[in-house]
Structure formats: C-alpha cells, structure tokens
Design an enzyme around this catalytic site. Sequence first.
Site, PDB file in Angstrom:
ATOM      1  N   THR A   1       0.839  -1.207   0.000  1.00 10.49           N
ATOM      2  CA  THR A   1       0.000   0.000   0.000  1.00 10.49           C
ATOM      3  C   THR A   1       0.871   1.253   0.000  1.00 10.49           C
ATOM      4  OG1 THR A   1      -1.437   1.334   1.451  1.00 10.49           O
ATOM      5  CG2 THR A   1      -0.167  -0.376   2.521  1.00 10.49           C
ATOM      6  N   ASP A   2       0.306   2.355  -0.488  1.00  9.11           N
ATOM      7  CA  ASP A   2       1.041   3.636  -0.427  1.00  9.11           C
ATOM      8  C   ASP A   2       1.289   4.062   1.019  1.00  9.11           C
ATOM      9  OD1 ASP A   2      -1.579   4.384   0.233  1.00  9.11           O
ATOM     10  OD2 ASP A   2      -1.709   5.999  -1.250  1.00  9.11           O
ATOM     11  N   GLU A   3       0.519   3.496   1.952  1.00  8.50           N
ATOM     12  CA  GLU A   3       0.661   3.936   3.347  1.00  8.50           C
ATOM     13  C   GLU A   3       2.012   3.557   3.941  1.00  8.50           C
ATOM     14  OE1 GLU A   3      -2.621   3.782   5.933  1.00  8.50           O
ATOM     15  OE2 GLU A   3      -4.095   3.765   4.322  1.00  8.50           O
TER      16      GLU A   3
ATOM     17  N   LYS B   1     -14.963   2.120   5.302  1.00  6.41           N
ATOM     18  CA  LYS B   1     -14.016   3.049   4.688  1.00  6.41           C
ATOM     19  C   LYS B   1     -14.753   4.312   4.254  1.00  6.41           C
ATOM     20  CE  LYS B   1     -10.613  -0.014   4.992  1.00  6.41           C
ATOM     21  NZ  LYS B   1     -10.672  -1.265   4.282  1.00  6.41           N
TER      22      LYS B   1
ATOM     23  N   HIS C   1      -3.109  10.909  12.178  1.00  3.00           N
ATOM     24  CA  HIS C   1      -3.734  10.925  10.846  1.00  3.00           C
ATOM     25  C   HIS C   1      -2.768  11.447   9.772  1.00  3.00           C
ATOM     26  CE1 HIS C   1      -7.719  12.117   8.602  1.00  3.00           C
ATOM     27  NE2 HIS C   1      -6.964  11.300   7.903  1.00  3.00           N
TER      28      HIS C   1
ATOM     29  N   LYS D   1       1.796  -3.685   7.162  1.00  5.59           N
ATOM     30  CA  LYS D   1       1.905  -3.873   5.707  1.00  5.59           C
ATOM     31  C   LYS D   1       3.358  -3.702   5.247  1.00  5.59           C
ATOM     32  CE  LYS D   1      -0.824  -4.457   2.957  1.00  5.59           C
ATOM     33  NZ  LYS D   1      -1.367  -5.738   2.394  1.00  5.59           N
TER      34      LYS D   1
ATOM     35  N   TYR E   1      -1.524  -0.323  11.067  1.00  9.44           N
ATOM     36  CA  TYR E   1      -1.843  -1.001   9.796  1.00  9.44           C
ATOM     37  C   TYR E   1      -0.687  -0.840   8.821  1.00  9.44           C
ATOM     38  CZ  TYR E   1      -3.553  -1.203   4.978  1.00  9.44           C
ATOM     39  OH  TYR E   1      -3.676  -1.450   3.631  1.00  9.44           O
TER      40      TYR E   1
HETATM   41  P1  NAD Z   1     -10.813  -6.042   2.625  1.00 11.84           P
HETATM   42  O1  NAD Z   1     -10.674  -5.701   4.067  1.00 11.84           O
HETATM   43  O2  NAD Z   1     -12.047  -5.640   1.886  1.00 11.84           O
HETATM   44  O3  NAD Z   1     -10.659  -7.626   2.422  1.00 11.84           O
HETATM   45  C1  NAD Z   1      -9.670  -8.372   3.046  1.00 11.84           C
HETATM   46  C2  NAD Z   1      -9.961  -9.851   2.726  1.00 11.84           C
HETATM   47  O4  NAD Z   1      -8.919 -10.645   3.305  1.00 11.84           O
HETATM   48  C3  NAD Z   1     -11.275 -10.353   3.319  1.00 11.84           C
HETATM   49  O5  NAD Z   1     -11.947 -11.149   2.387  1.00 11.84           O
HETATM   50  C4  NAD Z   1     -10.830 -11.188   4.520  1.00 11.84           C
HETATM   51  O6  NAD Z   1     -11.730 -12.213   4.863  1.00 11.84           O
HETATM   52  C5  NAD Z   1      -9.507 -11.737   4.007  1.00 11.84           C
HETATM   53  N1  NAD Z   1      -8.592 -12.120   5.092  1.00 11.84           N
HETATM   54  C6  NAD Z   1      -8.229 -11.388   6.164  1.00 11.84           C
HETATM   55  N2  NAD Z   1      -7.380 -12.086   6.947  1.00 11.84           N
HETATM   56  C7  NAD Z   1      -7.185 -13.284   6.322  1.00 11.84           C
HETATM   57  C8  NAD Z   1      -6.399 -14.418   6.621  1.00 11.84           C
HETATM   58  N3  NAD Z   1      -5.639 -14.467   7.726  1.00 11.84           N
HETATM   59  N4  NAD Z   1      -6.418 -15.463   5.776  1.00 11.84           N
HETATM   60  C9  NAD Z   1      -7.195 -15.441   4.655  1.00 11.84           C
HETATM   61  N5  NAD Z   1      -7.979 -14.384   4.333  1.00 11.84           N
HETATM   62  C10 NAD Z   1      -7.962 -13.313   5.149  1.00 11.84           C
HETATM   63  O7  NAD Z   1      -9.498  -5.475   1.935  1.00 11.84           O
HETATM   64  P2  NAD Z   1      -9.286  -4.695   0.548  1.00 11.84           P
HETATM   65  O8  NAD Z   1      -9.636  -3.288   0.734  1.00 11.84           O
HETATM   66  O9  NAD Z   1      -9.901  -5.491  -0.528  1.00 11.84           O
HETATM   67  O10 NAD Z   1      -7.688  -4.762   0.446  1.00 11.84           O
HETATM   68  C11 NAD Z   1      -7.054  -5.862  -0.211  1.00 11.84           C
HETATM   69  C12 NAD Z   1      -5.555  -5.648  -0.167  1.00 11.84           C
HETATM   70  O11 NAD Z   1      -5.214  -4.413  -0.791  1.00 11.84           O
HETATM   71  C13 NAD Z   1      -4.982  -5.573   1.247  1.00 11.84           C
HETATM   72  O12 NAD Z   1      -3.749  -6.246   1.271  1.00 11.84           O
HETATM   73  C14 NAD Z   1      -4.779  -4.083   1.473  1.00 11.84           C
HETATM   74  O13 NAD Z   1      -3.735  -3.848   2.397  1.00 11.84           O
HETATM   75  C15 NAD Z   1      -4.412  -3.633   0.069  1.00 11.84           C
HETATM   76  N6  NAD Z   1      -4.710  -2.232  -0.263  1.00 11.84           N
HETATM   77  C16 NAD Z   1      -5.961  -1.754  -0.095  1.00 11.84           C
HETATM   78  C17 NAD Z   1      -6.251  -0.448  -0.470  1.00 11.84           C
HETATM   79  C18 NAD Z   1      -7.641   0.112  -0.316  1.00 11.84           C
HETATM   80  O14 NAD Z   1      -7.843   1.303  -0.542  1.00 11.84           O
HETATM   81  N7  NAD Z   1      -8.646  -0.681   0.022  1.00 11.84           N
HETATM   82  C19 NAD Z   1      -5.247   0.370  -1.000  1.00 11.84           C
HETATM   83  C20 NAD Z   1      -3.964  -0.166  -1.164  1.00 11.84           C
HETATM   84  C21 NAD Z   1      -3.717  -1.475  -0.794  1.00 11.84           C
HETATM   85  P1  TYD Z   2     -10.047   5.388   4.943  1.00 13.04           P
HETATM   86  O1  TYD Z   2     -11.139   5.093   3.969  1.00 13.04           O
HETATM   87  O2  TYD Z   2     -10.140   4.814   6.308  1.00 13.04           O
HETATM   88  O3  TYD Z   2      -8.687   5.008   4.228  1.00 13.04           O
HETATM   89  P2  TYD Z   2      -7.154   5.304   4.705  1.00 13.04           P
HETATM   90  O4  TYD Z   2      -7.130   5.636   6.140  1.00 13.04           O
HETATM   91  O5  TYD Z   2      -6.503   3.986   4.413  1.00 13.04           O
HETATM   92  O6  TYD Z   2      -6.675   6.414   3.816  1.00 13.04           O
HETATM   93  O7  TYD Z   2      -9.948   6.970   5.109  1.00 13.04           O
HETATM   94  C1  TYD Z   2      -9.759   7.827   3.991  1.00 13.04           C
HETATM   95  C2  TYD Z   2      -9.648   9.243   4.535  1.00 13.04           C
HETATM   96  O8  TYD Z   2     -10.910   9.612   5.097  1.00 13.04           O
HETATM   97  C3  TYD Z   2      -8.624   9.399   5.660  1.00 13.04           C
HETATM   98  O9  TYD Z   2      -8.008  10.669   5.547  1.00 13.04           O
HETATM   99  C4  TYD Z   2      -9.473   9.343   6.919  1.00 13.04           C
HETATM  100  C5  TYD Z   2     -10.791   9.973   6.484  1.00 13.04           C
HETATM  101  N1  TYD Z   2     -11.991   9.464   7.179  1.00 13.04           N
HETATM  102  C6  TYD Z   2     -12.855  10.354   7.815  1.00 13.04           C
HETATM  103  O10 TYD Z   2     -12.658  11.586   7.811  1.00 13.04           O
HETATM  104  N2  TYD Z   2     -13.949   9.840   8.469  1.00 13.04           N
HETATM  105  C7  TYD Z   2     -14.210   8.514   8.508  1.00 13.04           C
HETATM  106  O11 TYD Z   2     -15.227   8.103   9.131  1.00 13.04           O
HETATM  107  C8  TYD Z   2     -13.331   7.611   7.829  1.00 13.04           C
HETATM  108  C9  TYD Z   2     -13.581   6.129   7.840  1.00 13.04           C
HETATM  109  C10 TYD Z   2     -12.225   8.134   7.170  1.00 13.04           C
END
Ligand code: NAD
Ligand code: TYD
Length: 336
Positions: free
Chosen positions: A123-125, A186, A273, A151, A147
Amino acid sequence: MRILVTGGCGFIGSNFVRLILSERPDWEVVNLDKLTYAGRLENLQDMADNPRYRFIHGDICDPQAVAEAMRGCQFAVNFAAETHVDRSLLGASHFIDTDVKGVLVLLEEARRVGLARFIQISTDEVYGSIEQGSFTEESVLNPRNPYAASKAGGDRMAYAYWATYGVPVIITRASNNYGPYQYPEKLIPLFVTNALRDEPLPLYGDGRNVRDWLFVEDHCRALLFLLEHGQPGEVYNIAGGNERENIEVTRAVLRLLGKPESLIRFVADRPGHDRRYSLDASKLHRLGWQPQVPFEVGLERTVRWYVDNRWWWEPIKDHDGEFRRYYELQYGARLA
Ligand code: NAD
Ligand code: TYD
C-alpha cells in the site's frame, strides 16, 4: 494456468477474481479466504457456480490450508489482510498475524512449490505522509500507523524472499481504492450509505487530508498487467492520479445523492492521521499501463452501485452485530 487469490472475498480481491474469470477464459482461480468481518461470500455469489472457480475457507497463517490452496498454481496474488487503519488503532495484533506472519507462510510455500509469480499487495501507506511532491518506489518507508507498519513488514518480507531465495515476487503499492463491494467502514462507502439514510457523515479533523483515489477496476487491471509484464524483485506504485481533500470527496458524494451538506459533522481527528498520500507512478506508466477511469466517473458509478445494491450493505449495517459494535466504539463518543 491456475492462479491463487488470497482474500478474494474482500473488496479488491473479489473485483480481481471477477476480472480474471472474465478476461482470461483459460485460467482457473482458487480463492483462499478466512471470511473475517470484511470477507463476504456474497461478493462473489455470481461466480460460485463457475467451473473455473474454487473457494477454500482458510487462513493464510495456516501452512496446511496454504499448501492445499497453492497446489497446482503458477501464480499467486495476496490480497488477504487486515486493512482498516481505524481498527488497527483499537488493537494491532491481528494485523501482525495476517499482514506479516501470513505473508511469510505464503512466501514459504511459494518457494517450496516454485511459483512463477507472486504479487504481494502492499500500500502507499508504507511511505507515510508527504506534504509536497510524491513518493517514488525508491523513497524511504516511514509507516506511521499500526496497519501501515504491518503492511510494511509484509512488503519487506516479500522482498527478502526475492533477494534471499529468488522467489519471483512483485510488490505493488496502490493508493486508496474505491468502487463496488467496499465494506462500509471506509470513507466513501461509509459516507454514501450514511447519507442514503440521512445519518451524519463523521469527517475527521479539518477534513483537508488528501488521498489519491484509484477506481478498483483500474487497480485490478494494473495487477493483471503486472502479472504478465512486471519484473520479479521490483516494486510498482499504482496511483489513480486523483488527489482530493476528504471534504471535496464528501461534498461530491452529497451532490450525487442530492443530500444537504448539513449532514457533515467535523469530529475528533484520527490519532496520527497522515495528512497526504501521493505516489509517483511513472515507472508503471513507462511499462505501459495507465488508469482509465476519471474520479468523477468512478465516483458516480460507485454511488449508483450502493444505491442499487442495498441488499448488499443494509444487512451489514443493520444485522451484523460486529459492525454495530465497531461503529459505536469508533464513532459513538465522536458523534455524541
Ligand atoms: P478487505 O478488508 O475488503 O478484504 C480483506 C480480505 O482478506 C477479506 O476477504 C478477509 O476475509 C480476508 N482475510 C483477512 N485475513 C485473512 C487471513 N488471515 N487469511 C485469509 N484471508 C484473510 O481489503 P481490501 O480493501 O480489498 O484490500 C485488499 C488488499 O489491498 C490488502 O492487502 C490491502 O492492504 C491492500 N490495499 C488496499 C487499499 C484500499 O484502498 N482498500 C489500498 C492499497 C492497498
Ligand atoms: P479510509 O477510507 O479509512 O482510508 P485510509 O485511512 O486507508 O486512507 O480513510 C480515507 C480518509 O478519510 C482518511 O483521511 C481518513 C478519512 N476518514 C474520515 O474523515 N472519516 C471517517 O469516518 C473515515 C472512515 C475516514
């Protein structure tokens, strides 16, 4: 060709499974997922009867489940993770288990079976916050929340397996995703579903933190492109190119739904944050991939999906005790 997708019942993983099954008609997909609160079988219910799709309920921390799932696969993409920053602030040990130790179990099996490609979704984080400019793949990692730190551990463990054992690992660092099937904790899905019910939208701090939004379908296409064209041992940033302040995103959601800005509540900020995330994705662009979906188009499609698919999110919000407990813990005092 058989590909293992871990975490395929989550948001990005389910979109990726659907893309692979439709765009690569001779590929088989094995999905290993623990079905945590974020993993939902409904996300792939339209694929359940596809003969090229197999679901295994299991944990990436369990070597036996991983061995069974990886058997006969050439590729693996690891989406499985604990993914929500706010939850990591309430307790991070699950994050270490899945996002670090689970990655190690997968890498060890990938090494044993001689997998041809292993994509670790990072992730970019992991770079931390940046006030000006953008992070390249060479930037120093400086994760600033539990988190992101977990990662970063998985990201570097994957690199270590390339450097030490030659496991053909590719590491991707994507910006914030949005789109259909994102769990309503999210920012975007929480605010869309709250607004649909005329409930307050809890915006942290001054609402001016910046995220770069990437439509989930663009992200999935980038991953498929990297499976076929990426270089092992390399890191690739994947950016949407849509930097927006949270307040702008919030106003856009309200506009699309025809709801008033009076629903916005500025609430106590998230501790630590990160102010701004920004990626330089020119390495991936040079390789030949660009995002296709402009933010305004992707946001409209996303909002429309939540409007049309109440069957998907209403049971989570209304009947899932876990979600309700989490919401109360996270927002109860903030919104009181
Ligand atoms: P999500 O939380 O929607 O889904 C996570 C999935 O992983 C779920 O289906 C959960 O059941 C499964 N899981 C969790 N722990 C597990 C384990 N121990 N064994 C098997 N399965 C398990 O997540 P997402 O938003 O789809 O993110 C997917 C990936 O992308 C993650 O690695 C996350 O760090 C990365 N990512 C997400 C974002 C974003 O904006 N959502 C951005 C950059 C990277
Ligand atoms: P989020 O969707 O949790 O993603 P990330 O923390 O991985 O970037 O949050 C996106 C942005 O929105 C982040 O700056 C936090 C903000 N945020 C709020 O202001 N209120 C909320 O209830 C949530 C969930 C996020």
